[in-house]
Enzyme design. Structure first.
Site, PDB file in Angstrom:
ATOM      1  N   ASP A 172      -6.175  46.658  22.253  1.00  0.00           N
ATOM      2  CA  ASP A 172      -4.892  46.728  22.955  1.00  0.00           C
ATOM      3  C   ASP A 172      -3.877  45.886  22.183  1.00  0.00           C
ATOM      4  O   ASP A 172      -4.222  45.171  21.249  1.00  0.00           O
ATOM      5  CB  ASP A 172      -5.072  46.201  24.387  1.00  0.00           C
ATOM      6  CG  ASP A 172      -4.035  46.751  25.347  1.00  0.00           C
ATOM      7  OD1 ASP A 172      -3.013  47.281  24.886  1.00  0.00           O
ATOM      8  OD2 ASP A 172      -4.245  46.635  26.573  1.00  0.00           O
ATOM      9  N   HIS A 179      -6.364  40.141  27.575  1.00  0.00           N
ATOM     10  CA  HIS A 179      -4.962  39.882  27.925  1.00  0.00           C
ATOM     11  C   HIS A 179      -4.830  38.579  28.708  1.00  0.00           C
ATOM     12  O   HIS A 179      -3.954  37.752  28.421  1.00  0.00           O
ATOM     13  CB  HIS A 179      -4.407  41.042  28.751  1.00  0.00           C
ATOM     14  CG  HIS A 179      -3.103  40.734  29.417  1.00  0.00           C
ATOM     15  ND1 HIS A 179      -1.907  40.679  28.729  1.00  0.00           N
ATOM     16  CD2 HIS A 179      -2.806  40.422  30.713  1.00  0.00           C
ATOM     17  CE1 HIS A 179      -0.932  40.361  29.569  1.00  0.00           C
ATOM     18  NE2 HIS A 179      -1.458  40.196  30.772  1.00  0.00           N
ATOM     19  N   GLU A 198       1.354  40.999  14.689  1.00  0.00           N
ATOM     20  CA  GLU A 198       0.681  41.665  15.807  1.00  0.00           C
ATOM     21  C   GLU A 198      -0.797  41.880  15.525  1.00  0.00           C
ATOM     22  O   GLU A 198      -1.637  41.734  16.387  1.00  0.00           O
ATOM     23  CB  GLU A 198       1.352  43.020  16.064  1.00  0.00           C
ATOM     24  CG  GLU A 198       0.828  43.733  17.281  1.00  0.00           C
ATOM     25  CD  GLU A 198       1.406  43.195  18.566  1.00  0.00           C
ATOM     26  OE1 GLU A 198       0.628  42.664  19.366  1.00  0.00           O
ATOM     27  OE2 GLU A 198       2.613  43.300  18.773  1.00  0.00           O
ATOM     28  N   ASP A 210      -6.545  41.820  22.656  1.00  0.00           N
ATOM     29  CA  ASP A 210      -5.132  41.963  23.023  1.00  0.00           C
ATOM     30  C   ASP A 210      -4.360  40.788  22.442  1.00  0.00           C
ATOM     31  O   ASP A 210      -4.952  39.754  22.097  1.00  0.00           O
ATOM     32  CB  ASP A 210      -4.961  42.018  24.544  1.00  0.00           C
ATOM     33  CG  ASP A 210      -3.615  42.595  24.961  1.00  0.00           C
ATOM     34  OD1 ASP A 210      -2.846  43.013  24.073  1.00  0.00           O
ATOM     35  OD2 ASP A 210      -3.323  42.633  26.172  1.00  0.00           O
TER      36      ASP A 210
END
EC number: 3.1.26.-
Length: 861
Positions: free
Chosen positions: A702, A836, A670, A632
């Site tokens: 993710d 995350h 990203e 993530d």
């Protein structure tokens, strides 16, 4: 502002000719042309009742400059430039996956009847969209002039058209393939216009998909909804929450896409939360709360990264900088070369009077380039007095009363959500102007939610220590069932520190006493902590840590007087980088409620055990020799929007132990670079733990932004494959890469006794609303106590494992059970949530790579 007005529709629903479903064949071609139409031909009635609250002159047209879009040239949001493909059209990954070419659906589970917020698009028989190329002789540069010259011939092309200055779309075919007409400019100059038919597009073509979305945005504008970002809101129907100085604008998210069997509109309720204070109000309030010499630095930290709304044109901007050298009297150069001050510009352009002439100017950098390969336009320069803050501060999010009062209006039950979505569809069918537009194009929408069947997967059994538990699937948590049961693996708590301030001495003693009560049942042996009192200053905490933490210290618990970020960040940064030691920060007031103190002590003990390397519970996973990877991303606003990628991988068969690393990336990037380094290190950790290598690797990715799927397929997957080849000759594990997406507008409702309810956890959807070109599915894994549950979308973009869809779906659901920070099922697989948490800790607090000696522990929980 007044309270929320009731919506009212006028006009009668018009009859429709016999229609056919659009997109009943799922043939898609990669590549498409972005149509960019003119604004709506006529204004419709208000969507919602009540007077408009825009300021006078707020709709004035730009004279060669739109200050909010940069100073160099006009920028039109709907028609300007080349848009990013947010829906990843043309990315066909299923065609390369032989084992799911024929069928990608599973079969395990109990059949359940569902409905969803999708409405089929229908068209008249033999519908087609006709695309024309328009040439001008002599050449006309200005797009508005091109449009005006062409529209002199509406008797030929008709009033129903979409034109971007070069490409014209019509719902009809002109008599000739090439048509020449002549127009005159205001100066009397003759212009020859050549209209050439270039394409006859079937309803399912990617170009038509783009066209449908633009036409639908036109319909929303006819209904007087305002575009903010990608969604549309009704500023004339506000929900006022004066006690918290907040205003909510109700609105909708919309998209029209090709799904399995037809093209459908997906629409969901959206809410834009605005604050009743301007940026200037915020700056004044902040000025009185901080030292004068630190004001500019501190207020910049608070504002940079926030999103503001300019109500004079209903646009949102991210604050990237504050220019303290400019003020409203500063001047800039317009597109025509003339200079004007901000003060004068806003007065003439938007009828806005700026009162504070000493305020600085906010800077917002553009995100999109002008056209393919074009340059970025200049930054938008914004006046704080005219900018309203949006969203919630951390303080607001932590305020129970704020969140409770917001939830009354934003957390809708399935039936409330269906009613609001149905209201929009009713307006579409009852608004005369909207129906005229649709009728001219030969299109219409179904009136009812799409219905179909899903499946509910079997409830998992939870293994903790020597015991096995079932849990109530309706609530999807097992906190009661596992209380007092021994853990799988525990670490003795022999050498640990508890640091506290003088006023928190009672709370510190209470914590230790309660830990002594809850740890024996878990199987944890615990000695009393070394208790150290400190002054309530960041420097005092750091000094004690530097003096008292040794190589033998297992964990440090810091009892904090408040949740001040600077203190927390300093502690975490030191203990995660300079002196790698697991740590647990506890805000003292959480220990103040006698009725919850035991539950909190239990949670703290579980977290401490995890951070020291212990294991809590597991589920049955039939697949053997498999490593699960979670990735993530987090964007660090304090470091110029640098990205941090969290990488987490299982290192044992039971998936109860995890290896972690993080990667720093360039501004706004990203997709992960340096995956090879992480995966190689994870495989070494696996081999060290098991003395053999995994035969399968399944990656849950993710944090992938909309429109980045193609880059992921072409760039990130090859990195994984190259890494596996580099491990050694003869090592050839099976690889599966699954993109995980939480931010989806799709909602599912279970039909029970004539009412709509949330689907049960474990509900899988792999029909109707999935994409034909993808191997994808949805899972509703978690339960919610109020509102509507959100599904998670999974897209298998690479897979040479040969596993059946049932196996992938069931494994994915199993992984949602083993996140050690919550004794229940969560929304995403545990490795995604671990990744995350890691990326968030590093991006929010540490801003450096954590010490590698912590890699095999869940220190970031």
């Amino acid at each position: 502002m007044t309270g929320r007005a009731r919506a009212r529709a006028r006009g009668r629903a018009r009859g429709q000719e016999t229609a056919q479903l659009v997109g009943s064949t799922a043939s898609q071609q990669p590549g498409y042309i972005q149509p960019r139409p003119q604004p709506p031909p006529a204004e419709g009635e208000l969507f919602g009742r009540g007077r408009q609250r825009g300021t006078a002159g707020g709709t004035a047209k730009s004279q060669g400059l739109q200050i909010s879009a940069g100073f160099q040239e006009l920028s039109l949001a709907e028609r300007g430039g080349r848009r990013r493909d947010f829906h990843d059209l043309g990315v066909n990954t299923r065609q390369n996956l032989d084992h799911v070419k024929e069928s990608k659906t599973g079969s395990s589970g109990i059949i359940v009847r569902l409905s969803t917020n999708h409405f089929r698009l229908t068209s008249r028989p033999q519908w087609a969209l006709y695309q024309y190329h328009i040439d001008y002789n002599p050449l006309m540069e200005a797009r508005r002039l091109r449009s005006a010259l062409l529209f002199q011939h509406e008797d030929l092309i008709g009033k129903c058209h979409a034109f971007d200055g070069t490409i014209l779309f019509l719902p009809k075919r002109l008599q000739q393939k090439v048509t020449e007409v002549f127009s005159k400019t205001r100066n009397g100059e003759d212009v020859r216009i050549t209209i050439t038919l270039t394409n006859e597009l079937p309803p399912t073509s990617p170009t038509c998909l783009q066209f449908y979305n633009i036409i639908f945005r036109r319909l929303l504008k006819i209904m007087n909804l305002q575009q903010i970002g990608r969604n549309y809101y009704n500023p004339n129907d506000p929900i006022d929450i004066p006690s918290h100085r907040l205003v909510i604008w109700p609105g909708f998210t919309t998209s029209i896409l090709q799904y399995e069997n037809s093209i459908m509109l997906c629409t969901d309720v959206s809410h834009k939360v605005l604050r009743s204070e301007t940026v200037l109000d915020f700056m004044f309030n902040f000025y009185h709360q901080t030292e004068e010499h630190k004001f500019q630095e501190q207020v910049s930290k608070e504002l940079i990264g926030l999103v503001v709304l300019t109500k004079y044109n209903n646009k949102t901007y991210r604050v990237d900088d504050i220019d303290w050298d400019q003020n409203p009297k500063s001047t800039f150069k317009k597109a025509d070369g003339s200079e004007v001050s901000f003060l004068e510009y806003y007065r003439k352009q938007y009828n806005q009077e700026i009162t504070d002439l000493k305020q600085p100017v906010l800077v917002s950098q553009p995100k999109r380039r002008r056209g393919p390969g074009g340059t970025l336009p200049g930054p938008a320069m914004l006046i704080p007095e005219l900018c309203y803050l949006t969203g919630l501060t951390d303080k607001m999010r932590n305020d129970f009363n704020v969140m409770k009062d917001l939830a009354v209006h934003t957390r809708l039950t399935p039936e409330q959500r269906q009613r609001e979505v149905g209201r929009l569809i009713d307006y579409i069918h009852k608004n005369d102007n909207v129906q005229r537009e649709l009728r001219d194009w030969g299109l219409s929408f179904d009136s009812n939610l799409l219905s179909f069947s899903g499946r509910i997967l079997q409830t998992e059994k939870i293994h903790q220590g020597g015991k096995t538990f079932d849990y109530n699937p309706q609530f999807a948590d097992w906190s009661k069932e596992t209380r007092g049961a021994p853990l799988i693996s525990v670490k003795p708590l022999d050498n640990w520190l508890l640091i506290y301030t003088r006023r928190n001495y009672e709370a510190a003693n209470s914590l230790i006493q309660n830990l002594f009560k809850v740890t024996p049942a878990m199987g944890m042996q615990m000695r009393k902590a070394i208790m150290i009192e400190v002054d309530d200053r960041t420097e005092a905490y750091l000094r004690v840590l530097q003096q008292k933490v040794t190589a033998d210290t297992q964990i440090v618990v810091c009892l904090l007087s408040s949740n001040r970020k600077d203190k927390y960040d300093a502690i975490k940064k030191y203990l995660c980088t300079d002196c790698p030691t697991p740590s647990q920060c506890v805000v003292a007031r959480t220990l103040g409620k006698q009725q919850t103190v035991m539950a909190i002590a239990t949670k703290i003990a579980l977290q401490m055990n995890c951070k020291m390397g212990g294991e809590l519970w597991r589920v049955d996973i039939p697949l053997k020799l498999v490593m699960i990877v979670g990735i993530d991303c987090y964007h660090d606003m304090t470091a110029g929007r640098r990205s941090i990628a969290g990488f987490v991988a299982s290192i044992n068969e039971g998936m109860t132990r995890w290896f972690s690393r993080c990667i720093f990336q360039d501004r706004g990037q990203e997709l992960v670079d340096g995956l090879k380094v992480c995966l190689q290190a994870a495989l070494r950790a696996w081999n060290s733990c098991n003395e053999y290598m995994p035969s399968r690797i399944i990656v849950y990715r993710d944090g992938v932004g909309d429109g980045q799927l193609k880059t992921l397929v072409n760039y990130e997957v090859p990195q994984f494959l190259d890494c596996l080849k580099s491990i050694g000759r003869g090592y050839n594990p099976r690889l599966t890469v699954i993109v995980v997406k939480k931010r989806v507008n799709t909602r599912f409702f279970a039909q029970s006794g004539g009412r709509l309810q949330n689907p049960l956890p474990g509900t899988v959807i792999d029909v109707e609303v999935t994409r034909p070109e993808w191997y994808d599915f949805f899972i509703v894994s978690q339960a919610v106590r109020s509102g509507s549950v959100s599904p998670t979308h999974y897209n298998v973009i690479y897979d040479n494992s040969g596993l059946k869809p049932d196996h992938i779906q069931r494994l994915t659901y199993k992984l949602c059970h083993i996140y050690y920070n919550w004794p229940g099922v969560i929304r995403v697989p545990a490795p995604c949530q671990y990744a995350h948490k890691l990326a968030f800790l590093v991006g929010q607090s540490i801003h450096r790579e954590p010490n590698l000696s912590l890699s095999n522990r869940l220190y970031y929980l």
